[in-house]
Design an enzyme around this catalytic site. Structure first.
Site, short mmCIF file in Angstrom:
data_model
loop_
_atom_site.label_atom_id
_atom_site.label_comp_id
_atom_site.label_asym_id
_atom_site.label_seq_id
_atom_site.Cartn_x
_atom_site.Cartn_y
_atom_site.Cartn_z
N ALA A 124 0.82 -1.21 0.00
CA ALA A 124 0.00 0.00 0.00
C ALA A 124 0.86 1.26 0.00
O ALA A 124 0.58 2.23 -0.73
CB ALA A 124 -0.93 -0.01 1.21
N HIS A 125 1.92 1.27 0.82
CA HIS A 125 2.74 2.48 0.93
C HIS A 125 3.55 2.72 -0.34
O HIS A 125 3.84 3.85 -0.68
CB HIS A 125 3.63 2.44 2.16
CG HIS A 125 4.32 1.15 2.43
ND1 HIS A 125 3.65 0.02 2.84
CD2 HIS A 125 5.62 0.80 2.36
CE1 HIS A 125 4.52 -0.97 3.00
NE2 HIS A 125 5.71 -0.53 2.71
N HIS A 166 16.70 4.20 27.10
CA HIS A 166 16.67 2.98 27.92
C HIS A 166 15.57 3.11 28.96
O HIS A 166 15.47 4.13 29.63
CB HIS A 166 18.02 2.77 28.61
CG HIS A 166 18.00 1.62 29.57
ND1 HIS A 166 18.07 0.31 29.15
CD2 HIS A 166 17.89 1.58 30.93
CE1 HIS A 166 18.02 -0.49 30.21
NE2 HIS A 166 17.91 0.27 31.30
#
Length: 467
Positions: free
Chosen positions: A321-322, A445
């Site tokens: 699709a992209h 983190h």
């Protein structure tokens, strides 16, 4: 007769995005769609509804198998498939309704009906009631997409022998779902029903699943899905599919020549998709097709008829699709005199199982076949504190770089939120970053993205910090 600068035939992610960009650039734009809702396969019977069911089934799976480990005690959950299907449709309706809003916002004229060429500059719109009107267009963009492929000996009754379209609206959870084809669509929909309690057997002709992706990802995904209960029969070609009442029998032969049979109550035929050009009247405009039934285009997505373009699944390249959306923008901007570009090597591919799989750039197999000297770094998700905290410890990140320059050539991963994390690789490769560049970037983190930094360290100097 109505006349337009640009007419788009098909309202999927390629077509509707092309229409929006064309309208933004000042073109008088029309779009033709044969179905009552906009959005094409992706929004109606593809990407969006399948992800809705994948999320619903994953919630159920977690409630049934993982909540207790998190200290959440509930009665055994019950899967309400009817409600899942209903919610899926709600998501589809909201999304397609949003496309209708965007058409109105951008003053794009929407024609409901089948679009077909009468000539290179005239397109007929045939409505469901049989009436028709002809519009004139300076430029036309073909964006009619694709439809599920099958095998010539299979009778798709759409009840027990089904395609992805029917799999999105079943009225019961299959007892045993046999999936013919171990590609993206088969594994995603197989995962939906596996989580809901179905026995799922995947029969694949190739010797690995998701054959277009990096081999490490294929092996890891098969291992994870097998652990979840999915069964695999690889290197096996199906020769017959027969229905007897509510039972379906699949006959196949493996590469050793052994006859095999599988019996279930549903068979999902998922052997790829083919371009959809039926009824377009391409011969009236003189538009040529290639040997695989795709519309032939040049590097500018222009057909042999200079004012007609084609994009998305109906032309060569990955059926994503992209990718179609990028091509729609490219055509509109070219017609406006701009100089857009698409780097097809950097269009990511994603498998929305859980864990997700994603990749961009070249696979290790492709680079070795091309004789490119490479360095490979990897890092397991289970070594991350974030993964242990969430319980998503399956998977790894793999980064492939040039042995001489250290430029990243391939970026592949399987793990939690891989569909989102892959864009770190897309961005890095768009700017031709090295593995060392990624290794020296600070990553929050605790996060899943730390595996990217660690894999880059491994590719650069074989010095990951946490293994």
């Amino acid at each position: 007769m109505s006349s337009f600068d640009i007419t788009v035939i098909g309202s999927g992610p390629g077509g509707y995005v092309a229409a929006i960009r064309a309208a933004q650039l000042g073109f008088k734009t029309a779009i033709i769609e044969k179905y009552p809702t906009l959005g094409g396969t992706c929004l109606n019977v593809g990407c969006i509804p399948s992800k809705a069911l994948l999320d619903s089934s994953e919630h159920f799976h977690n409630a049934a198998h993982n909540f207790e480990n998190h200290g959440i005690e509930i009665n055994p959950p019950k899967a309400n498939l009817a409600r899942m299907i209903e919610r899926k449709q709600e998501v589809v309706d909201q999304t397609t309704g949003g496309i209708k809003y965007l058409m109105d916002k951008n003053k794009i004229t929407v024609f409901e009906g089948v679009g077909s060429f009468e000539s290179a500059t005239k397109v007929k719109v045939t409505k469901n009631d049989g009436s028709a009107e002809v519009i004139e267009s300076k430029y036309t963009i073909i964006a009619t997409g694709s439809k599920p492929s099958s095998l010539p000996f299979i009778n798709l009754d759409k009840e027990r022998i089904i395609t992805s379209t029917e799999a999105l609206k079943l009225k019961e959870i299959p007892k045993h779902l046999i999936v013919i084809g171990g590609g993206v669509i088969g594994l995603e929909l197989g995962s939906v029903y596996l989580r809901l309690g179905s026995e799922v057997t995947v029969v694949e002709y190739m010797d690995k699943i998701i054959p277009g992706m990096d081999g490490t990802m294929s092996k890891e995904l098969q291992k994870v899905l097998k652990k979840q209960g999915m069964k695999f029969q690889l290197s096996t070609g199906v020769s017959a599919v027969e229905r007897n009442g509510d039972n379906v029998k699949v006959t196949a032969k493996n590469k050793k020549g052994e006859e095999l049979s599988f019996e279930g109550d549903y068979v999902l035929v998922s052997v790829g998709r083919k371009p959809y050009t039926e009824g377009l009247g391409l011969e009236n405009a003189g538009v040529e097709l290639d040997e695989r039934g795709r519309v032939k285009v040049n590097d500018h997505l222009q057909t042999n008829v200079t004012n007609i373009y084609a994009i998305g699944d109906v032309v060569q390249g990955a059926m994503l699709a992209h990718k179609a959306s990028e091509e729609g923008v490219l055509v509109a901007e070219q017609l406006a005199g701009q100089k857009p570009h698409i780097n097809y090597n950097l269009i990511p591919g994603v498998v929305y199982t859980w864990p997700e799989v994603a990749g961009v750039g070249k696979t290790e197999e492709e680079l070795k076949e091309a004789g490119v000297a490479i360095k490979v770094g990897s890092f397991p998700m289970r070594a991350l504190g974030r993964s242990r905290a969430s319980g998503d410890i399956d998977g790894l990140v793999k980064i492939i770089s040039d042995a001489k320059t250290d430029e990243i050539l391939g970026f592949h991963m399987i793990g939690a939120r891989a569909a989102d994390l892959i864009h770190e690789g897309v961005t890095a490769m768009e700017f031709r970053a090295s593995a060392e560049d990624l290794a020296r970037m600070s990553h929050a983190h605790p996060s899943y993205a730390e595996a990217v930094k660690e894999a880059a360290l491994d590719a650069t100097e074989k010095r990951p910090l946490h293994v």
